[in-house]
Structure formats: C-alpha cells, structure tokens
Design an enzyme around this catalytic site. Structure first.
Site, short mmCIF file in Angstrom:
data_model
loop_
_atom_site.label_atom_id
_atom_site.label_comp_id
_atom_site.label_asym_id
_atom_site.label_seq_id
_atom_site.Cartn_x
_atom_site.Cartn_y
_atom_site.Cartn_z
N THR A 409 0.86 -0.90 0.28
CA THR A 409 -0.06 0.45 -0.10
C THR A 409 0.64 1.15 -0.02
OG1 THR A 409 -1.74 -1.51 1.40
CG2 THR A 409 -1.80 1.20 1.16
N THR A 427 -3.88 1.21 -2.89
CA THR A 427 -2.81 -0.67 -2.77
C THR A 427 -2.95 -1.25 -3.75
OG1 THR A 427 -2.53 -2.12 -0.66
CG2 THR A 427 -4.89 -1.29 -1.75
N GLU A 429 -2.60 -4.35 -2.77
CA GLU A 429 -2.31 -5.46 -1.06
C GLU A 429 -1.44 -5.95 -0.67
OE1 GLU A 429 -3.22 -8.25 2.44
OE2 GLU A 429 -4.20 -5.76 1.41
N ASP A 451 -7.67 -10.33 1.84
CA ASP A 451 -7.97 -9.48 3.05
C ASP A 451 -9.33 -9.92 3.15
OD1 ASP A 451 -6.25 -7.86 3.11
OD2 ASP A 451 -7.39 -5.90 2.82
N SER A 475 -11.22 -3.45 5.68
CA SER A 475 -9.46 -3.16 5.33
C SER A 475 -9.48 -1.93 6.13
CB SER A 475 -9.25 -1.95 3.95
OG SER A 475 -8.67 -1.10 4.20
N GLY A 498 -0.72 -2.74 5.89
CA GLY A 498 -1.64 -3.47 6.41
C GLY A 498 -2.72 -2.96 7.59
#
Length: 599
Positions: A409, A427, A429, A451, A475, A498
C-alpha cells in the site's frame, strides 16, 4: 481530562516552521531524479508521498492551477509507475477530501469487490482453507479494481482538470523512466521467485532476466500506452472494452510459465463485474478528540472506527503529562481493545449490520477503557464488547483473532492554495500484489480478496469479513483529516502497512497532538503495533530502548518488526503556509514538497 489544544497547536506550528524551509519540485522538464526531503514548508500548496517523482508530479499540477484533488490524482498515477508493487490501476483505495469553501469532509470508497459469483467458500477447497501463499499469487485473489473509478469520481465531484491532463506526468514518467533505488530493487528481489511464475511480470520487472540495477533507469512503455488510452477514452476503458477483456482473461486464465510448476488458481471475474463496479460516496467517520474533529473512512474500511474508538478510549488520559512508559502502555492497550471490537463488528456495510455510530460513541469507549490497568496487561486475544449494549469492563465474550493483511500500500497527502486537503491511501494489497501483470498493459493486478477471512475467525461468533458476491473485503486503510473547532484543517495523514496502518495513524496522531512532536518527528518516531495479539510488534528504536524492559515489567510481550508503516502528512500553518512531512528513513525515506518554499 479534555484539554484545549489551540495553544499547543500554535506552538507546534512555530516549531514546524523552524524545521526547514522545505523543498520545491524540480522543473517539469528536468530528467534527473528529484531529491528526497522529508519536510517542506511554504506557500501555494504541498504534497507528501513516498516517492519524489510522484510528489513532483503533484506539485507540477498545483503550479499549473490545479487543486488538491487534481494533484492527488496526478500523484497517485505517478506512484503507479514508481511504486508499482504498492499501488496502481489494478488496485483500489480510499479517498478523503476536505472542501475549504464549505468546511466539510467527504469520502470515496474505491475498494475492490469480489466477483458476483463469490461465496463464503471462495478460498476453501475440500473443506479447508487453501494455503495463504497459494491464494496470493492467483486469479482467485483478484478483486475488481477501484482506483481508476476513484480518480474519475473525485475529479467529477471536486476536481478542476481533465483526467487526460493529470495523467501526463505519469505517462511521461513511465515512458522516459525513473531511477531505480535500493527500495525498488529490494522489493523486486523479495518477489523474484513468484514474479518468474508469470512471464509478463518477469519480462517487465526482471529486465534481461535479472534484478534491476540500483541507479539504472526503469521504463514501462506498456503502462505509458495504457495511461494514454485512459487519457483518450476515459476510465471507462478499464471497465468496458479491450482493456477490460484483457483483465478478465488474465484473472480467469493466469498466464503462468509452464516450466515454473506453479499452480495459479483461476479466478472467476466477469465482464459484468467490471461493467457494474461503482465507487461509494459516503459520509466519513467523525470522532471528537481534545476539542478537535477527527475525520476518516467509514466501513468497508475499519480504519475510521478503530482509530476513532482508540482515541475515545484515550480521551480521559492526559497523554501530554504521561511518562513515555505510561504513554506507550495506554496506547498499546487502547489499540488492543479497539482491534478486538474491529474483528467482531466491522465488515462491508452492504452485507453486514455494522454498528459504526455505537463503536464511535464515547459511552462505549468508556465501558472499554475501564479494562485498562496501569500495572497490568490485558491478555490477548481480548473479547469484543457489545457497542449497542455497553457493559462496563465486560470481557466475557468470544474473541475474534486479527486476520492477516498484506503490508504494502501507499499513502499521499495534498493541500492546495485554497485550503482544500486530500488524504488518500491506495493499494494492490501484498507487496507485488498478485504478481500477475496484465499482458501488454504494464500493471500488476491486486490480491485484495485475501483481506477476507478464508474461514470464520471464530467458529462460535459471526465473522463479518467472509467473502460474498460483490462484497468489499474489510480494510485497515486510515486516511485521516483533523479539523479545529472552526472547521479548518489542523493536520492530515495516513500510512501503508496492512493492519499496522491503524496503529501507525493512531501513534502518529497522539505523538503530534498529545506529545508535542513536530509532524515530521511524530512520523519518524519508532513504532509499536498491537492488534489484539499475544505480543506487540516493536521497531528497532523501541526494541533496543530501555522502555522495552520497563514495559515488560508491567507484563507486555514483544516481537521485533524492522519497519512499520510509511506515513505522510500535511499541516496547516499560519498565514497560508503549509508543512508537508514524510518518512526520514522508512522505505528509503519519503518526499515532501511545496509549491513555493518559505524563505
């Protein structure tokens, strides 16, 4: 112990103005790499990102009369070139905007969505969850991208320039190239094995079959052509037409090197998934803290609710007078509790009944704050409370462990000469996303669907983050804007990382607002991250500090993390000045620039 912060903020403004006169962007025609400077002070607007070329792209737009939204889109597009393992048009994100004229905050949820055919067993085979690494590098993990739609929605609502104009700096950067640094090479090296699974990815990011050399020029002509196509046809080209077909085909038939032996599970993305994708315009979360209003992202992100709940838990503790140990102890415990509630209650509100208002109530925070003891540590995982029916100090429920989120991200923060502000986190991820490059298009697809919880986080408690048709995975992205009592910006910030995004934003906010640190120092301070786990992560600056032993004496347990987050922010100063701040060291240091540096 609510305290007025106006005097403290004025002191911070003066202190910040003394830090540096800052940096301006190089002229648009200059081909040499821009210098990384972590703090800049001046007039006409400010941009902070992890990358100097991307920051310079935003400054270029501000210089030509664009506003903060225009500059944010240009910066984000450039990050898709220079930070392709963290962001790009194959991903999604959350856009928070402050409008100076109306003194209001608005948000856009541009999160990726699961295919319309997805169900709760998306990542289950033969009754068990597939290995996480297998899910990451697969078509199965790819959600419908939301980033291009986010750009167009933001421009339609608040921008002043055409998308085609704003893509020009990024298109030029992709065509002419940027200078490879240590971070880009090391991120490529960390992904080398799986990049070689996919011939198009290997051809692009392992030129000549080798890692890119530090100091060399990296070009991405395919991405330059893709940006040119979007500039000509609009972002609809990514959701309908040839580019959309290329994405669907790549997801459903991942182009794997037959000799690699890698089994890339196919996805089930359809043309309809792309054609029906929509961003969500929604109200931000709002939390009152020390007489200020903290605005952030509502679900599907858990950032606003979790940071907000933790701030409410800390509201009655005067962190400005606490010792370093007391401050860190309270911050860690507030994070632990807020993550316990996040795991139980937050998911996509289109599918889940998320008690956002109740999670952000001071009444609920007070019922949770009483769990914290000055001389003892809560045992993780802590059970969630019930925000709709708060019971003081209740810890009798069933805990929901925190699920893993990729630590890639990127975040950018922008302010313009009119006082508008953007805080934008985007992002793909994982660092390197799914690892799958769309052939001939120059960008990597996300692995955002990882996620989701693969299976219920707790067998006896409803998990709000299981996959579903068209559902947005939960998220932790936490783009945040703080306003004073008059509705004017104080600071805006955010971070990648994250689930550590939430703790990074929380720690930076409290460092700046409570501990009196200049913004660049609040960003640089060594971090701790507790996410309702048995141990708290510490960066080396705290791991090697006497504070570690003092916290262990209370009962804290730790594990080391070499680097947590990579924040950027902007701060409003008196008389039309702005301060931009970025990392001093993390990810090789960030880049802060202003249009006209203060003398």
């Amino acid at each position: 112990m609510r305290r007025p912060v106006a005097r403290k903020l004025s002191v911070l403004a003066v202190t910040a103005a003394m830090v540096s006169v800052g940096a301006a962007a190089p002229p648009a025609a200059q081909s040499s790499p821009a210098e990384k400077v972590p703090v800049a002070v001046g007039y006409g607007g400010a941009v902070a990102s992890v990358d100097p070329d991307a920051t310079a792209a935003g400054i270029e737009v501000l210089r030509k009369g664009g506003n903060a939204v225009d500059a944010a889109v240009a910066t984000a597009a450039a990050l898709g070139v220079t930070e392709p393992y963290s962001a790009g048009i194959g991903g999604g994100g959350y856009f928070v905007y402050y409008d100076a004229k109306s003194r209001t905050v608005r948000t856009i949820d541009g999160r990726e969505t699961a295919p319309l055919t997805a169900d709760s067993d998306l990542f289950v085979e033969n009754g068990t969850a597939i290995p996480f690494a297998d899910a990451v590098s697969s078509g199965l993990s790819v959600g419908t991208p939301g980033t291009p739609a986010t750009w167009q929605k933001a421009l339609d609502k608040w921008g002043s320039k055409r998308l085609g104009t704003l893509l020009q700096p990024a298109e030029r950067l992709a065509r002419d190239g940027f200078t490879v640094d240590d971070t880009f090479r090391s991120q490529t090296a960390a992904n080398e094995t799986r990049f070689r699974y996919f011939p198009d990815t290997a051809k692009l990011f392992l030129p000549g079959g080798a890692l890119p050399v530090v100091g060399s020029t990296f070009k991405n002509p395919d991405l330059a052509r893709t940006y040119a196509e979007l500039a000509e046809k609009g972002v609809g080209a990514l959701y309908r037409g040839d580019l959309a077909e290329d994405i669907v085909d790549t997801v459903n038939h991942p182009p794997v090197d037959p000799g690699s032996g890698w089994k890339a599970r196919p996805g089930d993305l359809s043309a309809k998934d792309l054609a029906t994708y929509r961003t969500k315009s929604q109200a931000p979360t709002r939390t009152s803290y020390r007489g200020l209003d903290v605005y952030a992202m509502a679900p599907s992100s858990s950032g606003g609710t979790t940071v907000g709940e933790a701030l409410n838990i800390l509201e009655h503790t005067d962190l400005s007078k606490a010792s370093d140990v007391q401050y860190l102890h309270r911050y860690i415990e507030a994070s632990r509790i807020a993550f316990a509630d996040r795991g139980r209650w937050v998911g996509d509100p289109a599918f889940e009944d998320v008690p956002t208002k109740e999670l952000l109530s001071q009444r609920y925070a007070d019922s949770r704050e009483c769990l914290i003891k000055d001389d003892a540590v809560l045992t993780s995982p802590v059970a969630p409370g019930d925000p709709r029916n708060p019971a003081a100090c209740d810890a009798s429920g069933t805990a929901a462990p925190t699920t893993y989120e990729g630590d890639s991200t990127t975040h950018l923060t922008v302010a313009d000469k009119w006082g508008n502000v953007v805080s934008y986190t985007l992002t793909i991820e994982q660092t390197g996303g799914s690892g799958i490059t769309v052939p001939g298009r120059g960008f990597i697809l996300n692995n955002e669907l990882t996620d989701f919880s693969f299976t219920p986080a707790s067998p006896s408690v409803h998990d709000p983050n299981l996959p579903g048709p068209g559902k947005r995975p939960r998220s932790s992205m936490s783009p945040t804007i703080v306003l004073d009592r008059h509705g004017k910006p104080v600071v805006a910030l955010g971070s990648p990382g994250g689930a550590t995004i939430i703790t990074t934003v929380l720690q930076t906010l409290t460092g700046f607002l409570d501990r009196g640190l200049p913004l660049v120092d609040a960003i640089a301070a060594p971090r701790a991250s507790q996410r309702n786990q048995t141990t708290t992560e510490l960066e080396p600056g705290l791991w090697n500090s006497p504070l570690k032993a003092q916290l262990e004496a209370i009962g804290h347990g730790f594990r080391q993390n070499p680097e947590i987050g990579a924040a950027t922010g902007v701060q409003r100063l008196p008389n039309g000045k702005w301060l931009a701040a970025a990392e001093k060291v993390r990810r090789g240091g960030g880049s802060a620039m202003v249009v006209r540096p203060a003398s």
